[in-house]
Design a protein around this motif. Structure first.
Motif, short mmCIF file in Angstrom:
data_model
loop_
_atom_site.label_atom_id
_atom_site.label_comp_id
_atom_site.label_asym_id
_atom_site.label_seq_id
_atom_site.Cartn_x
_atom_site.Cartn_y
_atom_site.Cartn_z
N ARG A 68 42.30 -30.68 -10.10
CA ARG A 68 41.37 -30.86 -8.97
C ARG A 68 41.11 -30.19 -7.63
N GLU A 69 39.35 -29.41 -8.18
CA GLU A 69 39.00 -28.76 -7.34
C GLU A 69 38.03 -28.96 -6.24
N GLY A 70 36.89 -29.22 -5.77
CA GLY A 70 35.97 -29.54 -4.97
C GLY A 70 35.99 -30.71 -4.50
N GLU A 71 34.64 -31.42 -4.69
CA GLU A 71 35.05 -32.67 -3.96
C GLU A 71 35.06 -33.98 -5.39
N GLY A 72 35.91 -34.58 -4.40
CA GLY A 72 37.01 -35.60 -5.54
C GLY A 72 37.62 -36.80 -4.59
N ARG A 73 37.65 -37.93 -4.92
CA ARG A 73 37.41 -39.09 -4.48
C ARG A 73 39.29 -39.72 -5.12
N TYR A 74 40.17 -39.89 -4.61
CA TYR A 74 41.24 -40.25 -5.11
C TYR A 74 41.72 -41.82 -4.47
N TRP A 86 39.07 -30.78 -2.31
CA TRP A 86 40.48 -30.72 -2.67
C TRP A 86 40.61 -28.94 -3.13
N LYS A 87 41.71 -28.48 -3.54
CA LYS A 87 41.00 -27.18 -4.19
C LYS A 87 43.10 -27.33 -4.82
N GLY A 88 43.39 -26.52 -5.65
CA GLY A 88 44.66 -26.61 -6.45
C GLY A 88 45.36 -28.17 -6.66
N GLY A 89 44.42 -28.74 -6.65
CA GLY A 89 44.73 -30.18 -6.85
C GLY A 89 45.31 -30.85 -5.86
N ARG A 90 45.40 -30.51 -4.87
CA ARG A 90 45.73 -31.09 -3.49
C ARG A 90 44.68 -31.81 -2.08
N PRO A 91 44.45 -32.45 -1.29
CA PRO A 91 43.51 -32.28 -0.49
C PRO A 91 43.47 -30.81 -0.04
N HIS A 92 42.16 -30.48 0.36
CA HIS A 92 42.07 -29.05 1.00
C HIS A 92 40.58 -29.00 1.80
N GLY A 93 40.39 -28.97 2.96
CA GLY A 93 39.09 -28.70 3.57
C GLY A 93 39.15 -30.54 4.78
N HIS A 94 37.98 -30.36 4.97
CA HIS A 94 37.70 -32.08 4.92
C HIS A 94 37.73 -32.92 4.85
N GLY A 95 37.59 -34.55 4.93
CA GLY A 95 38.23 -35.46 4.29
C GLY A 95 38.45 -36.97 5.29
N VAL A 96 38.79 -38.04 4.39
CA VAL A 96 38.92 -39.28 5.48
C VAL A 96 40.32 -40.26 4.08
N ARG A 104 41.54 -45.86 8.85
CA ARG A 104 41.27 -44.56 8.77
C ARG A 104 41.54 -43.84 9.19
N TYR A 105 41.50 -42.08 8.66
CA TYR A 105 41.99 -41.54 9.30
C TYR A 105 40.63 -40.43 8.61
N GLU A 106 40.37 -39.27 9.59
CA GLU A 106 39.06 -38.18 9.65
C GLU A 106 39.45 -37.59 9.59
N GLY A 107 40.02 -36.17 8.52
CA GLY A 107 40.67 -34.97 10.09
C GLY A 107 40.23 -33.75 8.86
N TYR A 108 41.08 -32.62 8.89
CA TYR A 108 41.23 -31.33 7.89
C TYR A 108 42.26 -31.47 6.65
N TRP A 109 42.70 -31.02 5.90
CA TRP A 109 43.67 -30.79 5.27
C TRP A 109 43.89 -29.39 4.87
N LYS A 110 45.34 -28.83 5.11
CA LYS A 110 45.66 -27.57 3.99
C LYS A 110 47.07 -27.53 3.07
N ASN A 111 46.84 -27.63 1.42
CA ASN A 111 47.51 -27.10 0.79
C ASN A 111 47.97 -29.32 0.78
N GLY A 112 47.13 -29.62 1.38
CA GLY A 112 48.15 -31.20 0.80
C GLY A 112 48.76 -31.88 2.31
N LYS A 113 47.99 -30.92 3.06
CA LYS A 113 48.86 -31.06 4.76
C LYS A 113 47.96 -31.31 5.34
#
Length: 142
Positions: A68-74, A86-96, A104-113
């Motif tokens: 999973r890499e780029g824009e996506g919805r799980y 997404w990057k490397g199969g994990r949330p990475h960058g801006h998401g909701v 609801r939470y809106e923010g940023y992720w790095k390597n799934g965190k």
């Protein structure tokens, strides 16, 4: 423009080959995939596609070399949704994140965190600015 006034049309960009297949996952069951693949006859998701997991969760979005890499919805069967980068199969960058409770939470992720500042909206409509701690848990900014 030529004599007729119309510019020559550009050829459409080449489409990626598509495929439908399933693959076994750890713990049993199979993931169903429908979408673009790296090359004709390949079973490596690459481009846009949809994965349906045995637990009822669905990922719809972009893949790169099977991840999973780029824009996506799980979406989980329980009502949890992550919509974002997404990057490397994990949330990475801006998401909701949206929870089954309506929170609801809106923010940023790095390597799934979760990292940095975010905004948490409770089911009753109250909003709170947050800052992720070292474990990726959003904490209220006071």
């Amino acid at each position: 423009a030529g004599a007729g006034g119309a510019a020559p049309s550009r050829p459409a960009p080449p489409r990626r080959p598509t495929a439908q297949f399933s693959y076994a996952v750890r713990g049993g069951g199979k993931v169903e995939y429908d979408g673009e693949v790296k090359t004709a006859g390949s079973t490596i998701p690459h481009g846009r596609g949809v994965e349906l997991s045995p637990d009822g969760s669905v990922y719809s979005g972009e893949f790169l070399h099977g991840e999973r890499e780029g824009e996506g919805r799980y979406s989980s069967a329980s009502g949890y949704v992550y919509d974002g980068k997404w990057k490397g199969g994990r949330p990475h960058g801006h998401g909701v994140e949206t929870f089954a409770t309506g929170e609801r939470y809106e923010g940023y992720w790095k390597n799934g965190k979760k990292v940095g500042k975010g905004r948490y909206k409770y089911a009753d409509g109250y909003e709170q600015l947050t800052l992720a701690d070292k474990d990726g848990r959003p904490q209220p900014i006071r």
